[in-house]
Design a protein around this motif. Structure first.
Motif, PDB file in Angstrom:
ATOM      1  N   TYR A 131       0.844  -1.188   0.000  1.00  0.00           N
ATOM      2  CA  TYR A 131       0.000   0.000   0.000  1.00  0.00           C
ATOM      3  C   TYR A 131       0.883   1.243   0.000  1.00  0.00           C
ATOM      4  O   TYR A 131       2.016   1.240   0.486  1.00  0.00           O
ATOM      5  CB  TYR A 131      -0.894   0.037   1.241  1.00  0.00           C
ATOM      6  N   ALA A 188      -0.030   5.552   0.682  1.00  0.00           N
ATOM      7  CA  ALA A 188      -1.057   6.568   0.923  1.00  0.00           C
ATOM      8  C   ALA A 188      -0.912   7.700  -0.080  1.00  0.00           C
ATOM      9  O   ALA A 188       0.194   7.980  -0.569  1.00  0.00           O
ATOM     10  CB  ALA A 188      -0.957   7.104   2.349  1.00  0.00           C
ATOM     11  N   ASN A 190      -1.646  -0.587  -4.150  1.00  0.00           N
ATOM     12  CA  ASN A 190      -2.944  -0.013  -3.814  1.00  0.00           C
ATOM     13  C   ASN A 190      -2.756   1.331  -3.116  1.00  0.00           C
ATOM     14  O   ASN A 190      -2.013   1.428  -2.135  1.00  0.00           O
ATOM     15  CB  ASN A 190      -3.731  -0.945  -2.890  1.00  0.00           C
ATOM     16  N   LEU A 204      -4.098   4.292  -0.876  1.00  0.00           N
ATOM     17  CA  LEU A 204      -5.094   4.545   0.160  1.00  0.00           C
ATOM     18  C   LEU A 204      -5.354   6.046   0.259  1.00  0.00           C
ATOM     19  O   LEU A 204      -4.429   6.846   0.219  1.00  0.00           O
ATOM     20  CB  LEU A 204      -4.591   4.038   1.517  1.00  0.00           C
ATOM     21  N   LYS A 205      -6.600   6.390   0.404  1.00  0.00           N
ATOM     22  CA  LYS A 205      -6.986   7.799   0.499  1.00  0.00           C
ATOM     23  C   LYS A 205      -6.828   8.266   1.944  1.00  0.00           C
ATOM     24  O   LYS A 205      -7.351   7.663   2.875  1.00  0.00           O
ATOM     25  CB  LYS A 205      -8.421   7.998   0.032  1.00  0.00           C
ATOM     26  N   CYS A 257      -4.787   7.027   8.400  1.00  0.00           N
ATOM     27  CA  CYS A 257      -5.171   6.355   7.152  1.00  0.00           C
ATOM     28  C   CYS A 257      -5.010   4.840   7.282  1.00  0.00           C
ATOM     29  O   CYS A 257      -5.892   4.072   6.888  1.00  0.00           O
ATOM     30  CB  CYS A 257      -4.314   6.896   6.012  1.00  0.00           C
ATOM     31  N   HIS A 263      -7.998   1.864   7.222  1.00  0.00           N
ATOM     32  CA  HIS A 263      -7.976   0.823   6.190  1.00  0.00           C
ATOM     33  C   HIS A 263      -7.460  -0.510   6.732  1.00  0.00           C
ATOM     34  O   HIS A 263      -7.217  -1.439   5.944  1.00  0.00           O
ATOM     35  CB  HIS A 263      -7.106   1.279   5.015  1.00  0.00           C
TER      36      HIS A 263
END
Length: 418
Positions: free
Chosen positions: A41, A43, A83, A85-86, A121, A125
């Motif tokens: 991941y 951010a 991926n 992440l918001k 964040c 998640h």
């Protein structure tokens, strides 16, 4: 929500992976290749930080253009195993009374907001593991598992420096990625000494302390020395200070050829005792041996009774030099230590064991423009670009000859004391 096993890679991993001159380049590149296959991941704020750093040249000798940085990010986020992440809104986090309690309970400072947003964040998640060169700052979030792959990094997590746990470390500085970036920006600039960062720092300290002038030097010891010279301390004079302090508080007198004596402390505060000072002054007045300078030391950041010491200074005619090496950020009578309301000069230290560090360094602050000018000239060996100050006065052929009627140390040319 089920916690995922995939890690989040902090922006410094991405930055080091594209900087071939970094000592962490190979390790970061290996990590990026490894987790690109297994998945990781990142951010959206990581990508913003990456973009800012690589385009302004803080950590890359050859900065990216905005187009190159944008293309790198586009390619990265298109990888199926990556991926994004918001990050939540900082405003929304502050408005949430329950869900973010463990994050919100931590004190947020200017450079910690980045870490704060990433941690929140990850919590939202359900990402538990972060791989970062800034491990120590992320370890304050108890719900995260943190790995620092750069064991020789300045920002590596702290490990015991001895296997014997009965020893307590003298001090450990806190160096963030932002600190490293700031140093790198200076190293890549045209100035390593006396550049624009020096007056910027002086102005920041002066404004913080509500003082009129600030003079930066290479150590708190040097600041004490120059302050004593600016106050005219020399042969035949005496400086009084506290016996509970670092030796520099007394040695600054010896550097000027003066004598040193001590005033006992208040056992409640460990600071120089005004009552004991008054009794010692009364006795010294009878023998004609009053001090020229008194140096009260704010021990462990606790301010001395400066109002009482200042009143004694007015009565007995001595100058006051505050040794506030421990006390940047302290307040006396609800005003910042260093405003020099009760002293001629205040000195700070930026040694690594002090409140803030520059890797060394010191500062003298004053409200007296003449004292500030003297310390500035002494700092630069008397060199000035102001042609109105170009004077040659009484420079002696013999280093041992002293101007009659003065207390100038014999090793100092007379013009430095103008």
């Amino acid at each position: 929500m089920k916690t995922t096993d995939k890690p989040l890679l902090d922006s410094n991993i991405l930055i080091y992976s594209i900087n071939g001159d970094s000592p962490f380049h190979e390790k970061a590149l290996d990590l990026l290749v490894q987790y690109t296959h297994s998945g990781f991941y990142v951010a959206d704020i990581n990508l913003i930080e990456f973009f800012q750093v690589v385009t302004d040249g803080r950590k890359t000798p050859h900065p990216f253009s905005t187009e190159q940085a944008s293309e790198y990010i586009r390619r990265l986020v298109r990888i199926p195993q990556v991926n994004v992440l918001k990050t939540g809104s900082f405003h929304d986090i502050l408005q949430d009374d329950d869900a973010h309690a463990e994050v919100r309970r931590l004190q947020i400072k200017r450079f910690a907001i980045y870490d704060y947003l990433i941690a929140d964040c990850m919590r939202r998640h359900a990402v538990k593991l972060i791989i970062t060169g800034n491990a120590r700052d992320f370890r304050k979030f108890s719900f995260l598992d943190v790995i620092n792959p750069f064991t020789t990094s300045l920002t590596s997590d702290l490990r015991p420096r001895t296997s014997d746990l009965k020893y307590i470390s003298y001090a450990r500085q806190s160096i963030s990625e932002q600190d490293v970036a700031s140093v790198c920006s200076v190293l890549r600039s045209d100035f390593l000494t006396q550049g624009p960062k020096v007056p910027e720092f002086e102005q920041a300290i002066a404004e913080y302390c509500n003082a009129g002038h600030a003079v930066a030097v290479n150590s708190g010891t040097s600041a004490l020395h120059l302050a004593c010279l600016a106050l005219g301390l020399g042969i035949g004079d005496t400086l009084w200070t506290s016996p509970i302090t670092f030796v520099a508080s007394a040695n600054c007198a010896l550097y000027c050829g003066a004598n040193v004596d001590f005033v006992d402390i208040d056992p409640r505060t460990y600071n120089l005792c005004p009552q004991t000072l008054e009794k010692k002054l009364q006795a010294a007045q009878q023998t004609g041996k009053l001090p020229k300078v008194v140096v009260p030391v704010h021990f462990s950041g606790q301010p001395c009774n400066m109002e009482a010491i200042h009143e004694l200074g007015r009565q007995y005619g001595f100058r006051i030099l505050e040794d506030a090496s421990h006390a940047l950020g302290a307040r006396y009578k609800n005003e910042p230590v260093g405003n020099c309301r009760y002293s001629d000069i205040t000195v700070f230290s930026f040694h690594p064991v002090k409140s803030i560090t520059t890797g060394g360094g010191g500062m003298a602050v004053t409200n007296d423009p003449d004292l500030a000018q003297r310390m500035t000239l002494l700092r630069s060996h008397g060199i000035t670009r102001d042609h109105e100050k170009f004077q040659i006065v009484g420079v002696k052929d013999s280093v041992n000859e002293t101007e009659p009627g003065t207390s100038k140390p014999p090793h100092l040319p007379t013009f430095l004391l103008l």
